[in-house]
Enzyme design. Structure first.
Site, PDB file in Angstrom:
ATOM      1  N   CYS A 131       1.147  -1.277   0.083  1.00 38.06           N
ATOM      2  CA  CYS A 131      -0.566  -0.063  -0.364  1.00 38.06           C
ATOM      3  C   CYS A 131       0.675   1.079   0.163  1.00 38.06           C
ATOM      4  O   CYS A 131       1.222   1.447   0.749  1.00 38.06           O
ATOM      5  CB  CYS A 131      -0.983   0.486   1.305  1.00 38.06           C
ATOM      6  SG  CYS A 131      -1.876   1.865   1.253  1.00 38.06           S
ATOM      7  N   CYS A 134      -0.562   4.320   2.544  1.00 44.93           N
ATOM      8  CA  CYS A 134      -0.511   4.385   3.541  1.00 44.93           C
ATOM      9  C   CYS A 134       1.258   4.036   3.614  1.00 44.93           C
ATOM     10  O   CYS A 134       0.927   4.370   5.319  1.00 44.93           O
ATOM     11  CB  CYS A 134      -0.739   2.136   3.998  1.00 44.93           C
ATOM     12  SG  CYS A 134      -1.930   1.927   3.227  1.00 44.93           S
ATOM     13  N   ASP A 135       1.900   3.927   2.938  1.00 42.38           N
ATOM     14  CA  ASP A 135       3.517   3.739   3.815  1.00 42.38           C
ATOM     15  C   ASP A 135       4.297   4.339   2.589  1.00 42.38           C
ATOM     16  O   ASP A 135       5.448   5.023   2.920  1.00 42.38           O
ATOM     17  CB  ASP A 135       4.146   1.970   3.390  1.00 42.38           C
ATOM     18  CG  ASP A 135       3.239   1.511   4.642  1.00 42.38           C
ATOM     19  OD1 ASP A 135       2.706   1.553   5.065  1.00 42.38           O
ATOM     20  OD2 ASP A 135       3.096  -0.012   4.063  1.00 42.38           O
TER      21      ASP A 135
END
Ligand code: NAP
Length: 303
Positions: A131, A134-135
């Site tokens: 992701c 997200c990261d």
């Protein structure tokens, strides 16, 4: 007892809940994570009709649960472990409770596939990610690799190229699956280097990933990267119904044009169904189709 229970609160499940609630069905949506689905992990959505500004998946999905609840559907956060039918009544067992309904809509979607290189599992959270939204921020001004050659890989490579110093796009063939426009954008991006005919063999580093061992045209090389983002397709989440209705050879649920499976009262929508084009707009459409057909099905049970 509910008229319909929808398993999964991605675009398909939420749309089905909206339509079912609005048509007066007593509706429950059960989601194991937060509502919104897989698309909340996408960085940029520019192809949802009517939404003219580019948005993140999270922004796009933000108001869907509220809109669905406005028409009466209830959304709960539990994990469904078992689905069975007894005397014409659906029984849905979660880790906490058991619920009953007259019909079920399966909207469980798909989850990211693993690429299969050595260290992939071990380095999740320590340099391997599925992701970018997200990261990605953890890799600001660092070098990262993206694995895959489809729309997801190329779109996320573009997203990461705005955060990371350099993005190596690693694809096992010399031709991309992604749409031509996305390929063009990637090729124009100065800090994306495409490595064709290349696979990741292994990732290394202590305590965090700092090296990917790659195989480029048969030659083994070391690539200094701080993160490896994997986008190599999806596995469908159909295990709940594998002994109940027909699946195809990919494990996707077979449905007819009403989104009905081979079993009466059971419907499947979005990425979990066969021939899904895996688009938010299509899943939302599936949800509407299934819900309107469930309305007819439930009415027929009463008559
Ligand atoms: P995909 O289209 O199935 O592409 C998967 C890619 O990963 C392929 O290039 C494949 O290589 C590669 N791959 C598969 N297994 C691999 C492995 N073990 N090691 C290395 N590479 C591997 O998957 P996706 O990109 O997740 O897209 C899924 C669907 O969603 C597609 O229909 C796509 O069009 C759609 N989608 C649409 C949008 C959008 O419209 N904005 C955004 C994202 C996704 P090969 O090419 O060699 O098979």
């Amino acid at each position: 007892m509910y008229d319909v229970i929808i398993i999964g609160a991605g675009p398909g499940g939420l749309s089905a809940g909206l339509y079912a609630g609005r048509m007066g069905l007593k509706t429950l949506i059960i989601e194991k994570l937060t509502p919104g689905g897989q698309i909340t992990q996408s960085s940029e959505i520019e192809n949802y009709p009517g939404v003219c500004e580019v948005k993140s998946g999270l922004e796009l999905m933000q108001c869907w649960p509220e809109q669905t609840k406005r028409f009466g559907a209830k959304i709960i956060s539990e994990e469904v472990n078992e689905l069975r039918i007894e005397n014409g009544e659906w029984r849905i067992k979660t880790h906490k409770n058991e619920y009953t309904s007259k019909a079920v809509i399966l909207a469980t979607g798909a989850t990211p596939k693993r690429a299969g290189f050595k260290g992939e599992q071990e380095y999740i959270g320590k340099g391997v990610s599925y992701c970018a939204v997200c990261d990605g921020y953890f890799y600001k001004n660092m070098d990262v690799a993206v694995v895959g050659g489809g729309d997801s890989a190329l779109e996320e490579a573009l997203y990461l190229s705005n955060i990371a110093k350099k993005v190596y796009l690693i694809h096992r063939r010399n031709e991309f699956r992604a749409s031509p426009l996305t390929v063009k954008k990637v090729k124009e991006k100065e800090n994306i280097e495409i490595l064709y005919n290349t696979t990741v063999e292994e990732v290394k580093g202590v305590p965090f990933l700092n090296t990917a061992i790659i195989n480029q045209n048969g030659e083994i090389k070391e690539l200094k990267v701080d993160g490896v983002f994997v986008f190599v397709g999806m596995n469908v989440n159909s295990s709940l119904v594998k002994d109940l209705c027909e699946l195809n050879e990919y494990g996707e649920v077979k449905v007819d044009l009403n989104m009905k499976t081979s079993l009466d009262g059971l419907y499947a929508i979005g990425d979990v169904r066969q021939n899904s084009v895996k688009q938010v707009v299509a899943s939302a459409g599936d949800g509407a189709v299934a819900a309107l057909n469930v309305v007819k099905y439930v009415k027929n049970l009463k008559d």
